[in-house]
Design an enzyme around this catalytic site. Structure first.
Site, short mmCIF file in Angstrom:
data_model
loop_
_atom_site.label_atom_id
_atom_site.label_comp_id
_atom_site.label_asym_id
_atom_site.label_seq_id
_atom_site.Cartn_x
_atom_site.Cartn_y
_atom_site.Cartn_z
N LEU A 48 -59.73 -17.60 -56.76
CA LEU A 48 -58.30 -17.55 -56.41
C LEU A 48 -57.56 -16.65 -57.42
O LEU A 48 -58.09 -16.31 -58.47
CB LEU A 48 -57.72 -18.97 -56.45
CG LEU A 48 -58.36 -19.97 -55.48
CD1 LEU A 48 -57.87 -21.39 -55.76
CD2 LEU A 48 -58.06 -19.59 -54.03
N ALA A 192 -50.45 10.04 -62.46
CA ALA A 192 -49.93 9.60 -63.77
C ALA A 192 -48.92 8.47 -63.57
O ALA A 192 -47.82 8.48 -64.12
CB ALA A 192 -49.29 10.77 -64.49
N GLU A 214 -51.41 15.07 -62.13
CA GLU A 214 -50.24 14.47 -61.48
C GLU A 214 -49.54 15.50 -60.60
O GLU A 214 -49.29 16.62 -61.02
CB GLU A 214 -49.28 13.91 -62.55
CG GLU A 214 -47.90 13.51 -62.06
CD GLU A 214 -47.89 12.44 -60.97
OE1 GLU A 214 -48.58 11.43 -61.10
OE2 GLU A 214 -47.17 12.66 -59.95
N HIS A 451 -33.84 -11.56 -88.50
CA HIS A 451 -34.29 -10.43 -89.31
C HIS A 451 -35.52 -10.82 -90.09
O HIS A 451 -35.56 -11.93 -90.64
CB HIS A 451 -33.17 -10.02 -90.28
CG HIS A 451 -33.59 -8.93 -91.21
ND1 HIS A 451 -33.70 -7.62 -90.79
CD2 HIS A 451 -33.96 -8.94 -92.52
CE1 HIS A 451 -34.10 -6.88 -91.81
NE2 HIS A 451 -34.27 -7.65 -92.86
P1 NAD Z 1 -48.03 4.65 -58.88
O1 NAD Z 1 -47.23 4.74 -57.67
O2 NAD Z 1 -47.48 4.01 -60.11
O3 NAD Z 1 -48.49 6.12 -59.33
C1 NAD Z 1 -49.20 6.99 -58.47
C2 NAD Z 1 -49.08 8.41 -58.99
O4 NAD Z 1 -49.95 9.25 -58.26
C3 NAD Z 1 -47.67 8.98 -58.82
O5 NAD Z 1 -47.23 9.50 -60.04
C4 NAD Z 1 -47.85 10.05 -57.75
O6 NAD Z 1 -46.95 11.11 -57.88
C5 NAD Z 1 -49.29 10.49 -58.01
N1 NAD Z 1 -49.94 11.17 -56.87
C6 NAD Z 1 -49.87 10.83 -55.56
N2 NAD Z 1 -50.59 11.71 -54.80
C7 NAD Z 1 -51.15 12.60 -55.67
C8 NAD Z 1 -52.02 13.75 -55.51
N3 NAD Z 1 -52.46 14.14 -54.32
N4 NAD Z 1 -52.38 14.45 -56.61
C9 NAD Z 1 -51.93 14.07 -57.84
N5 NAD Z 1 -51.12 12.99 -58.04
C10 NAD Z 1 -50.74 12.26 -56.99
O7 NAD Z 1 -49.40 3.95 -58.43
P2 NAD Z 1 -50.59 3.27 -59.26
O8 NAD Z 1 -50.59 3.70 -60.67
O9 NAD Z 1 -51.80 3.48 -58.43
O10 NAD Z 1 -50.19 1.74 -59.22
C11 NAD Z 1 -50.05 1.04 -57.97
C12 NAD Z 1 -49.11 -0.11 -58.08
O11 NAD Z 1 -49.64 -1.14 -58.89
C13 NAD Z 1 -47.78 0.29 -58.67
O12 NAD Z 1 -46.82 0.20 -57.65
C14 NAD Z 1 -47.49 -0.69 -59.74
O13 NAD Z 1 -46.28 -1.35 -59.49
C15 NAD Z 1 -48.64 -1.70 -59.70
N6 NAD Z 1 -49.14 -1.85 -61.07
C16 NAD Z 1 -48.30 -2.40 -62.00
C17 NAD Z 1 -48.72 -2.51 -63.30
C18 NAD Z 1 -47.81 -3.10 -64.32
O14 NAD Z 1 -46.82 -3.73 -63.94
N7 NAD Z 1 -48.07 -2.93 -65.61
C19 NAD Z 1 -49.97 -2.06 -63.69
C20 NAD Z 1 -50.78 -1.49 -62.73
C21 NAD Z 1 -50.35 -1.40 -61.42
#
Ligand code: NAD
Ligand code: FAD
Length: 472
Positions: A48, A192, A214, A451
């Site tokens: 889960l 990125a 990116e 502090h």
């Molecule tokens: P993201 O949306 O954060 O980033 C994806 C990136 O890929 C973007 O910058 C986008 O411009 C780029 N991209 C898209 N197509 C591309 C291409 N053809 N060539 C090059 N770059 C390209 O997605 P993610 O990092 O996969 O994360 C997914 C989700 O998971 C996010 O929405 C996030 O909220 C969640 N997540 C959250 C956390 C956290 O809260 N710390 C950690 C991991 C994931």
């Protein structure tokens, strides 16, 4: 593939059937049981906890912590006068520790279900017309349960990219990158965003060369630009290579190598590729057509703002609906949704949802970015304060970054706060509460902050909105 509705009588009847036991579904199920609903939760994975506990938040944070200890022991501890002669990596043990934490937490959810009297149903859940859900068990056995209400919490799955041939090994998503059996020589990360930076950081710290490709001309889209620029500088200093403005068009495995192709770039070769271009809502074989639910253009289940779908008695929360894909957002929606079912009230303030990137230093934000305020024509005053002027940050030896407050010029109400710096993820909690309470920057500035703490940087940034920080 979805079937039409079936005729047999349901084996069991519940007030609420939740489909999916991620942080959205399992939290909603527990809250529903607390409120007196006879509740079942259908999850097809044995463990889960969903993406978050199994292959998301928890294992990634375990590896981020371990890899940071490794990097610190290797490069950062001698300035404290601690001399470590030999530092070696035992990757198998690091991965085992991560798996152990995941096991403890997923079993913990099982225990919570027992404690609260939530019935756990193992199998794939599929809507089977109004008030009925089919459970397809791992051995293929099927049974129907009756549900006064159904809550869909089926989450999300990794998004794929046209031309990128993911083989689930050399070219994979975050799940594979949480368990590489050896440190890659050259890891190519596509995207990125949050996952690219968190998992890119893990493998870079452990010794991999990491290149992040990116599409946009910036990293971390959606975050405040000033913060994202500062983060890029620090991460570049740590060894990550960013190639911005690069649209990846293909990737394939060639022997032990991977080749990544992108517009306007020579093909890039590495031994592993992490595809991190976002996640997509997951609704496969869910039987939505049996209750006449259609998806929005981005594949999400439309809801009315109170988690009610178009189908009477069918609700949806978490990654499968609109909004940020975050575990705490899913959980809060689950609680608000079931509280509303039972009490008539349940609400979330979407302006007060913190967002954290667990790199080193961490990046955290809540509320509006400067760009969003400009775009909306909302006036604002800005106050910033750097960690380098803070005693605790100096003692920690982590002085990169700053806290930035954005507040309304007339009311002084806090509109957004953005932090890049040590333990930003913990510091943001104070401001999320402040925003929830409708506080002004003056309110935060006048609160006593102990502090020496990093939280003093938050106070000083709040003072800076009015041009009166003390220590700069
Ligand atoms: P993201 O949306 O954060 O980033 C994806 C990136 O890929 C973007 O910058 C986008 O411009 C780029 N991209 C898209 N197509 C591309 C291409 N053809 N060539 C090059 N770059 C390209 O997605 P993610 O990092 O996969 O994360 C997914 C989700 O998971 C996010 O929405 C996030 O909220 C969640 N997540 C959250 C956390 C956290 O809260 N710390 C950690 C991991 C994931
Ligand atoms: P999920 O967690 O995806 O759970 C859905 C569950 O439903 C799954 O267990 C799935 O097996 C099950 N399911 C699906 N369909 C069916 C069906 N038909 N029948 C039965 N079961 C079904 N968010 C954060 O806030 N902080 C983080 O640090 C963070 N780190 C992340 C790191 C990574 C690598 C990834 C991939 C994600 C991360 N996230 C993080 C995002 C977070 O994991 C998600 O936002 C969160 O898990 C969404 O919760 P959910 O309950 O909506 O869906």
């Amino acid at each position: 593939m979805a079937s039409s509705t079936r005729s047999e009588a349901p084996e069991q009847e519940f007030d609420l059937v939740v489909i999916g036991a991620g942080p959205g579904g399992y939290v909603a199920a527990i809250r529903a049981a607390q409120l007196g609903l006879k509740t079942a939760c259908i999850e097809r994975e044995k463990a889960l906890g969903g993406t978050c506990l199994r292959v998301g938040c928890i294992p990634s944070k375990a590896l981020l912590e371990s890899s940071e200890r490794f990097a610190e022991a290797k490069h950062g501890i001698d300035e404290h006068g601690v001399v470590v002669k030999e530092v070696a990596l035992d990757l198998a043990r690091m991965l085992k520790r991560k798996d152990g934490i995941v096991g403890q937490l997923t079993r913990g959810v099982e225990g919570l279900f027992k404690k609260h009297g939530v019935t756990r149903l193992l199998g794939h859940g599929r809507l089977d017309g109004p008030g009925r859900v089919l459970v397809i068990e791992p051995d293929g056995k099927e049974r129907v349960v009756a549900a006064k209400r159904v809550l869909i919490a089926t989450g999300s799955a990794v998004a794929t990219l046209k031309g990128v041939e993911m083989d689930g090994d050399r070219i994979g998503g975050s799940t594979e990158a949480l368990s590489y059996p050896e440190v890659p020589q050259h890891l190519i990360v596509i995207g990125a965003g949050v996952i690219g930076l968190e998992l890119g950081s893990v493998w870079s710290r452990l010794g991999a060369k990491v290149t992040v490709l990116e599409y946009l001309d910036r990293i971390l889209p959606g975050l405040d630009v000033e913060v994202a620029q500062a983060a890029r500088k620090v991460l570049t200093k740590q060894g990550l290579t960013f190639k911005l403005g690069v649209r990846v068009t293909g990737a394939r495995v060639e022997g032990q190598e991977c080749v990544v192709e992108a517009e306007g770039m020579e093909p890039l070769r590495g031994d592993r590729v992490l595809v991190a271009v976002g996640r997509r809502p997951y609704t496969e074989d869910l039987g939505l057509e049996s209750v006449a639910i259609t998806l929005d253009p981005r594949g999400r289940i439309p809801t009315d703002g109170y988690f009610q779908t178009k189908a009477p008695g069918v609700f949806a929360i978490g990654d499968v609906i609109a909004g940020p894909m975050l575990a705490h957002k899913a959980s809060e929606e689950g609680v608000a949704c079931v509280e509303r079912m039972v009490t008539g009230a349940g609400h979330i303030n979407y302006d007060a949802i913190p967002n954290i990137v667990y790199t080193h230093p961490e990046i955290a934000s809540v509320g509006k970015t400067e760009e969003e305020l400009k775009q909306a024509g909302t006036p604002y005053r800005k106050g910033s304060f750097p960690f380098v002027a803070n005693g605790r940050a100096k003692a920690l030896g982590t002085t990169d970054g700053f806290v930035k407050f954005l507040a309304h010029p007339e009311t002084d109400r806090i509109l957004g706060v953005h932090i890049v710096g040590p333990r930003a993820g913990d510091l943001i909690a104070e401001v999320a509460v402040a925003i929830e309470f409708g506080a002004s920057s003056e309110d935060v500035a006048r609160c006593v902050h102990a502090h020496p703490t990093l939280a003093e940087v938050v106070k000083e940034a709040a003072l800076a909105v009015d041009g009166r920080p003390i220590h700069i």
